[in-house]
Design an enzyme around this catalytic site. Sequence first.
Site, PDB file in Angstrom:
ATOM      1  N   GLU A 262     -10.451   7.383  -6.097  1.00  0.00           N
ATOM      2  CA  GLU A 262     -10.218   5.909  -5.702  1.00  0.00           C
ATOM      3  C   GLU A 262     -11.244   5.635  -4.871  1.00  0.00           C
ATOM      4  O   GLU A 262     -11.423   6.166  -3.504  1.00  0.00           O
ATOM      5  CB  GLU A 262      -8.884   5.756  -5.062  1.00  0.00           C
ATOM      6  CG  GLU A 262      -7.621   6.218  -5.884  1.00  0.00           C
ATOM      7  CD  GLU A 262      -6.447   6.488  -4.895  1.00  0.00           C
ATOM      8  OE1 GLU A 262      -6.022   5.485  -4.156  1.00  0.00           O
ATOM      9  OE2 GLU A 262      -5.980   7.758  -4.894  1.00  0.00           O
TER      10      GLU A 262
ATOM     11  N   HIS B 185      -1.308   0.623   0.239  1.00  0.00           N
ATOM     12  CA  HIS B 185      -1.598  -0.342  -1.165  1.00  0.00           C
ATOM     13  C   HIS B 185      -1.292  -1.741  -1.180  1.00  0.00           C
ATOM     14  O   HIS B 185      -0.940  -2.174  -2.268  1.00  0.00           O
ATOM     15  CB  HIS B 185      -1.029   0.433  -2.529  1.00  0.00           C
ATOM     16  CG  HIS B 185      -1.887   1.945  -2.454  1.00  0.00           C
ATOM     17  ND1 HIS B 185      -3.031   2.209  -2.114  1.00  0.00           N
ATOM     18  CD2 HIS B 185      -1.416   3.034  -3.115  1.00  0.00           C
ATOM     19  CE1 HIS B 185      -3.338   3.519  -2.354  1.00  0.00           C
ATOM     20  NE2 HIS B 185      -2.233   3.976  -3.029  1.00  0.00           N
TER      21      HIS B 185
ATOM     22  N   HIS C 206      -6.291   2.801  -9.235  1.00  0.00           N
ATOM     23  CA  HIS C 206      -5.656   3.822  -9.058  1.00  0.00           C
ATOM     24  C   HIS C 206      -5.276   4.530 -10.225  1.00  0.00           C
ATOM     25  O   HIS C 206      -4.272   5.188 -10.284  1.00  0.00           O
ATOM     26  CB  HIS C 206      -4.449   3.225  -8.323  1.00  0.00           C
ATOM     27  CG  HIS C 206      -3.966   4.402  -7.552  1.00  0.00           C
ATOM     28  ND1 HIS C 206      -3.455   5.856  -7.896  1.00  0.00           N
ATOM     29  CD2 HIS C 206      -3.393   4.331  -6.051  1.00  0.00           C
ATOM     30  CE1 HIS C 206      -2.942   6.601  -6.927  1.00  0.00           C
ATOM     31  NE2 HIS C 206      -2.866   5.559  -6.019  1.00  0.00           N
TER      32      HIS C 206
HETATM   33  C1  BGC Z   1      -2.388   8.029  -1.871  1.00  0.00           C
HETATM   34  C2  BGC Z   1      -1.343   8.860  -1.971  1.00  0.00           C
HETATM   35  C3  BGC Z   1      -0.240   8.070  -2.473  1.00  0.00           C
HETATM   36  C4  BGC Z   1      -0.708   7.712  -3.969  1.00  0.00           C
HETATM   37  C5  BGC Z   1       0.313   6.873  -4.448  1.00  0.00           C
HETATM   38  C6  BGC Z   1      -3.025   7.599  -3.155  1.00  0.00           C
HETATM   39  O1  BGC Z   1      -3.837   6.536  -2.932  1.00  0.00           O
HETATM   40  O2  BGC Z   1      -3.519   8.764  -1.211  1.00  0.00           O
HETATM   41  O3  BGC Z   1      -0.861   9.305  -0.571  1.00  0.00           O
HETATM   42  O4  BGC Z   1       0.924   9.010  -2.667  1.00  0.00           O
HETATM   43  O5  BGC Z   1      -1.764   6.831  -3.552  1.00  0.00           O
HETATM   44  O6  BGC Z   1       0.210   6.550  -5.678  1.00  0.00           O
END
Ligand code: BGC
Length: 376
Positions: free
Chosen positions: A341, A133, A207
């Site tokens: 997402e 991210h 998210h």
């Molecule tokens: C991921 C997860 C992660 C989460 C964190 C998601 O986009 O796929 O693995 O733990 O984001 O908030």
Amino acid sequence: MKKVLLFSLTVIIVSVLLSSCNQSSKNKEMVKKENFGVHKGKDVFLFTLKNKAGNVLKLTNFGARVTWIEVPDRAGNKENITFGYDTFEGMIKGDPYFGSVVGRYANRIAKGKFTLDGVEYSLPINNGANSLHGGPEGWHSVVWDAEVPSDSDFPTVKFTYKSPDMEAGYPGNMNVEATYTWNDNNEIVINYKCTTDKNTVINITNHAYFNLHGAGNGDILDHQVVINADRFVPVDSGLIPTGELRPVAGTPFDFTKPHTVGERINEKDEQLILGGGYDHTFILNSPRTVDASVYDAVSGRYMEVISDQPGVQFYTGNFLDGTQTGHGGKKYIYRSGLCLETGHYPDSPNQQDFPSTTLKAGETFTSQTIYRFSVK
Ligand code: BGC
């Protein structure tokens, strides 16, 4: 005659001006802006958007986040169905991703490395051996500029951010926009726009976590999910794609017909075990149609997701453990929220066969995702 003409012309001009004035003040009236906090010397605001149906969406320019979505159930009872915090202090200390815009690269990049135009770039490692991210100081963690555009028919807030060259290891000065519109059809329409002055990579998403019973009201295992995807992206133990695009048919990943989240989540399927549940990208069959939907038979709330992106990460809150206390003191327990997402597949800069996430200097990336709420 001339005088009459002049008079009518003046009347027309004045009424056009007045109506555009009304229009511009209309959006401002539908969006309330309050101080929420200060972060690294920048003001953080809370925006409350109310649509004609009287439903409320709250946003903040910290991470360009959605922090509250209040929609009715079948009986008309309104409840917030997304994760967030009542205060800015709670938000800063809490989970970094609840409702945030994630970038410059949402999801994982293997070992935090990728090569573009023969140059290897190194990104911060913040998830096992990988970069997740956009790293710990990705776009979820910065204060964006915010404006309430005057030319919108519906409550709208536009967030902008200038991501400097080599921020979190990514090349190119990037200007990014995330505009949220909360229309009278109870749709959150998110429009993204990015430009760069050097070749770079981009994968942007929102998210938000959803629980259609109401955020903090138990788990989401009874939510019925449909994902219009015939294939998904299998991963290794670090949740990095293996490169295969696997058919969902005959597996617990087949959501082409409705299945509850919990129905197959604990099966001894290799991919479910690696993901700790669902934490996988699904390859959308026909983006721009209803790509995914979630239905809560108890409340009647129904959510549809429509995107122009090639994939959607379906994540079932497998890492939630009840340590986060959100709105109204409610605890977000294991699998109490799900995320859809929209975006590209993980680790695309290192995967030749995946759709490209390169954005060339001077080009513009745009994308749109809609979360639509109703009852059945
Ligand atoms: C991921 C997860 C992660 C989460 C964190 C998601 O986009 O796929 O693995 O733990 O984001 O908030």
